[in-house]
Design an enzyme around this catalytic site. Structure first.
Site, PDB file in Angstrom:
ATOM      1  N   LYS A 167     -15.022   7.575  -4.336  1.00  0.00           N
ATOM      2  CA  LYS A 167     -16.318   7.851  -3.711  1.00  0.00           C
ATOM      3  C   LYS A 167     -16.827   9.229  -4.105  1.00  0.00           C
ATOM      4  CE  LYS A 167     -14.601   5.104   0.121  1.00  0.00           C
ATOM      5  NZ  LYS A 167     -13.833   5.209   1.369  1.00  0.00           N
ATOM      6  N   THR A 220      -9.056   5.876  -2.195  1.00  0.00           N
ATOM      7  CA  THR A 220     -10.419   5.393  -2.485  1.00  0.00           C
ATOM      8  C   THR A 220     -11.427   6.513  -2.275  1.00  0.00           C
ATOM      9  OG1 THR A 220     -10.562   4.510  -0.224  1.00  0.00           O
ATOM     10  CG2 THR A 220      -9.985   2.959  -1.978  1.00  0.00           C
ATOM     11  N   LYS A 239      -9.076  13.326   4.719  1.00  0.00           N
ATOM     12  CA  LYS A 239      -8.164  12.181   4.752  1.00  0.00           C
ATOM     13  C   LYS A 239      -7.185  12.362   5.896  1.00  0.00           C
ATOM     14  CE  LYS A 239      -7.219  12.989   0.476  1.00  0.00           C
ATOM     15  NZ  LYS A 239      -7.050  11.950  -0.500  1.00  0.00           N
ATOM     16  N   ARG A 240      -6.441  11.309   6.176  1.00  0.00           N
ATOM     17  CA  ARG A 240      -5.411  11.376   7.207  1.00  0.00           C
ATOM     18  C   ARG A 240      -4.509  12.578   6.960  1.00  0.00           C
ATOM     19  NH1 ARG A 240      -0.464   8.426   7.070  1.00  0.00           N
ATOM     20  NH2 ARG A 240      -1.257   7.394   5.205  1.00  0.00           N
ATOM     21  N   LYS A 291       0.157  14.214   1.729  1.00  0.00           N
ATOM     22  CA  LYS A 291      -1.199  14.449   1.220  1.00  0.00           C
ATOM     23  C   LYS A 291      -1.463  15.941   0.985  1.00  0.00           C
ATOM     24  CE  LYS A 291      -2.998  10.218   3.353  1.00  0.00           C
ATOM     25  NZ  LYS A 291      -3.454   9.481   2.156  1.00  0.00           N
ATOM     26  N   HIS A 323       0.803  -1.229   0.000  1.00  0.00           N
ATOM     27  CA  HIS A 323       0.000   0.000   0.000  1.00  0.00           C
ATOM     28  C   HIS A 323       0.833   1.275   0.000  1.00  0.00           C
ATOM     29  CE1 HIS A 323      -4.123  -1.523   0.581  1.00  0.00           C
ATOM     30  NE2 HIS A 323      -3.571  -2.493   1.274  1.00  0.00           N
TER      31      HIS A 323
END
Length: 796
Positions: free
Chosen positions: A647, A643, A535-536, A541, A344
């Site tokens: 969505k 993911t 998100k985290r 990110k 991952h």
């Protein structure tokens, strides 16, 4: 349901609280799926089916009441039955706690996969840990993140079935005894110095239409003796329970901090605990089914979800060789044929390693086995002519640099017959980076399996307005066959349909606006563009890039009061690891900027910023259907897949993002005109880093970025502590590893393209519809079919 309220909860209608009604409703719903669950289990044995076991440290399953009712087709029937009793189903839904069994995408993916395996009627079982508190409950105090235990089990768990009769001993420490067998072979017996008991708790996982039900089995840790009675009777009431407390620590929280030696040990104990219990359990089931341990690989497929369960490779070898008497070579053949491994990450720090000294002390027999696997592996490579010392060092299971460590990613790779990435780009980069030498030696082992999401949850449950519109327009069969979403394409230019599509979005935005006000006290206008990054919190990110653009946008609004701006609401949510100072500082910055911007009348409501605390599945189910813009802006080459991006697109949000992870494949399917791509590619990122990551020249060449950084560093958003962000700005200036500055101008321009499209509502709605229409391929049902056919050798 009425019987459950009376005879299980022990209340009558007059005295029942809303929580009592929730418990009764959940238990009544559970009753409806048990017959199918038992039938599915019997069918698996009767047909001697090949079984899939999914080992994951996280299962972010969220709330289960509506999910189970939806898959059983009972939602409206239950709503009507409750209404007759004066009870509102949506009120009960809100009372259910989110199961705190995961952190982010890894755990949510595991949950989606469990749903799809049940839907496709694969004989499967998920294995994990039943955490008492999970990750943590995030609160914000003056913009700072604080962590508290997530007490999701404080009122019990109506969905679980305790299995006190299913227990396994899991050993730690101790020593190894060796002896010669009659045939001259050397046998090893591990005598653990400590034993923990793993106790099973089962949760049924029902597939779509309720035709098949699988099991999520979670392990809870207990001491063999809950109480040392001798110590208790001598007055040591606390010490008498110390062994139990030490044992229970294993299943207490998800991801205990590993910044101390004790924290590292606890993490490794967790991982071995659940891997060992799971392997013992599946072998017991296999022996009951076939009676022949040598047929394990014929009847069993085990998927390792990341490196957390990788110690299972050594544990299976121990069980086969030491417990079941299988020869080493045959045991290794069985192990490799049984395991497969999902990678991952490309982040080196996320590919787990454990100090050899810790492994030798905590799991002495496993360290012996790892040494032998490694020696035979390197000997075989030498026999094949791979004598280059650098290559052999690169693929060794032991990293000899900076203290000796066991490389768990290497162990997972070597012990598996297939290794998969989770997007096309990620799988290609896995071959070029973290497993470059392994790929050269084993060119057929790495394959791609792009992630997917459970459409039924993210449409039917999370977005009823859009689901109703889809059913009215192209038929309810779309929930059985997601590929039928493509039929929406012919309505993309239909003004009437566009208006209905927009009305569904507006309904969801109004619901989110209510949530925002209830949680953080900020009023937002549903007519504005809702721009979400959930998100985290992690530097790669790049929430920081989003905040910097917000600051620059705010400065533009102030500087140009006569200019027309597209109103926007920026929505952030996510948790930072408790020990990740920089990520927590970014959360504080986002909140500080929000405080100033939201209070400034000069913005005239054109920009609002909110950070919603304690992000979880239920909050995502509110944000995602309401979002107009999906922020997927990670540094290219660092996000494995994502993911959330899928969505959002499914629910009609347009993506602004880099060519990273599954964004690449989303662009291929939705079309260049319906996505906003910007920034460096993965290859360009590496080239930039090779030249140096000092960003001073880049900042000097971007007046807008320079002004935003000056404002942050100068205390404009932190008047109580003007130097709060000096270190953050210095890091970005001199060590811009995540290339925030390098991508800023491209991101700014992409956001202005977003504004231009938003002003043309017809064009925006067309793109939104096409996003929903063209993302059917990202269904987790498709992903699981590929796993089943190409990795697990299971018929679907």
């Amino acid at each position: 349901m009425q019987r459950r309220l009376t005879y299980t909860v022990g209340k009558d209608n007059a005295d029942a609280s809303p929580r009592d009604w929730f418990v009764a409703t959940a238990l009544a719903t559970r009753d409806r799926l048990v017959p199918s669950w038992l039938a599915s289990t019997k069918r698996n044995y009767r047909e001697d089916r090949r079984r899939v076991y999914y080992l994951s440290l996280e299962f972010l399953i969220g709330r289960l009441l509506i999910d189970t009712l939806t898959n059983l087709g009972l939602t409206e029937a239950m709503r009507d039955a409750l209404a007759e009793l004066g009870v509102d189903l949506d009120m009960l839904r809100a009372l259910e706690p989110d199961a705190a069994l995961g952190n982010g995408g890894l755990g949510r993916l595991a949950a989606c996969f469990m749903d799809s395996m049940a839907t496709l009627e694969i004989a499967a079982m998920g294995y994990g840990i039943r955490y008492d508190h999970g990750l943590f409950r995030q609160t914000l105090k003056d913009g700072w993140q604080h962590e508290y235990p997530e007490d999701w089990l404080s009122f019990g768990n109506s969905w679980q079935f305790p299995r006190p009769e299913i227990t396994y001993d899991v050993g730690f420490f101790g020593h190894i005894e060796s002896s010669r067998l009659a045939d001259g072979m050397l046998a090893h017996v591990w005598r653990p110095g400590e034993t923990i008991v793993a106790v099973a708790y089962d949760t049924p996982v029902v597939g779509w239409r309720g035709k098949h039900v699988n099991t999520l089995r979670l392990w809870s840790a207990r001491a063999p003796d809950a109480l040392r009675l001798d110590a208790f009777n001598q007055g040591d009431h606390v010490g008498a329970q110390s062994e139990q407390a030490r044992a229970e620590a294993i299943s207490k929280v998800l991801y205990p901090s590993d910044s101390t030696p004790a924290g590292q040990e606890l993490r490794l104990r967790q991982e071995y605990f659940f891997a060992s219990a799971s392997l013992q359990d599946l072998i017991r089931r296999h022996m009951r089914q076939t009676g022949d341990i040598r047929r394990l690989a014929d009847k069993v497929a085990i998927q390792l979800n990341d490196t957390h369960p990788a110690i299972g490779v050594a544990e299976l070898m121990r069980l086969l060789v030491d417990v079941h008497g299988v020869g080493w070579k045959e045991a290794w053949r069985i192990t490799q044929a049984t395991f497969s491994y999902t990678n991952h990450t490309l982040l080196p720090e996320a590919l787990e390693t454990w100090p050899v000294q810790l492994m030798e002390r905590l799991l002495p027999r496993h360290m012996q086995i790892i040494y032998l696997i490694n020696a035979m592996h390197l000997d075989l490579l030498r026999e094949k002519g791979a004598s280059d010392a650098a290559t052999l060092s690169s693929v060794s299971l032991i990293d000899e640099r900076n203290g000796r460590h066991v490389r768990m990613g290497h162990l997972a790779f070597l012990g598996s017959h297939k290794v998969n990435g989770v997007s096309a780009l990620h799988s290609a980069l896995v071959k070029e980076t973290v497993f470059k030498d392994f790929h050269r030696l084993y060119p057929d082992r790495i394959v791609n399996k792009t992630n997917g999401v459970t459409f039924r949850r993210w449409l039917l449950e999370a977005n009823p307005p859009l689901s109703r519109l889809l059913a009215d327009t192209i038929g309810a069969g779309v929930f059985d066959e997601p590929e039928r979403l493509i039929e929406l394409e012919k309505f993309a230019d239909d003004v009437e349909f566009q208006n209905r599509f927009a009305a569904a979005k507006r309904e969801n935005k109004a619901r989110l606006a209510t949530t925002v006000f209830e949680r953080v006290g900020v009023r937002v206008d549903p007519a504005a563009l809702f721009d979400a990054q959930i998100k985290r919190i992690h530097e790669y990110k790049r929430q920081l890039l989003n905040v910097l653009e917000a600051v620059a946008f705010y400065q533009d609004i102030i500087a140009q009061p006569a200019r027309e701006f597209a109103p926007r609401v920026k929505i952030f949510a996510g948790k930072a690891a408790a020990s990740y100072h920089q990520a927590k500082l970014i959360i504080k910055l986002a909140n500080d900027v929000a405080k100033v911007v939201n209070a400034d009348p000069a913005t005239r409501g054109l920009l609002k910023i909110v950070f919603l605390p304690n992000y979880n599945v239920s909050l995502a189910e509110t944000i995602i259907p309401a979002a107009d813009l999906s922020e997927q802006i990670s540094t290219a080459g660092m996000e494995a897949s994502g993911t959330g991006n899928m969505k959002f697109a499914l629910n009609g949000a347009l993506t602004i993002g880099t060519l990273d992870g599954a964004n690449v494949e989303i662009r291929e399917r939705v079309g260049d005109d319906n996505i906003f791509i910007f920034g460096l590619t993965a290859r360009e990122v590496e080239e930039c880093r090779a030249k140096g990551i000092d960003a001073r020249e880049t900042i000097a060449a971007s007046p807008r970025l320079a002004e935003a950084l000056r404002a942050i560093a100068g205390g404009v958003f932190s008047p109580d502590d003007p130097h709060r962000y000096a270190q953050l700005v210095d890091t970005l200036t001199y060590y811009d590893h995540f290339l925030v500055a390098k991508d800023f101008d491209a991101y700014w321009e992409a956001q202005r393209r977003v504004d231009a499209r938003w002003r043309d509502q017809k064009a925006w709605r067309r793109s939104s519809i096409l996003n929903t229409a063209r993302v059917a391929w990202f269904s987790s049902d498709r992903t699981i079919r590929e796993y089943a056919q190409e990795i697990w050798n299971v018929a679907v």
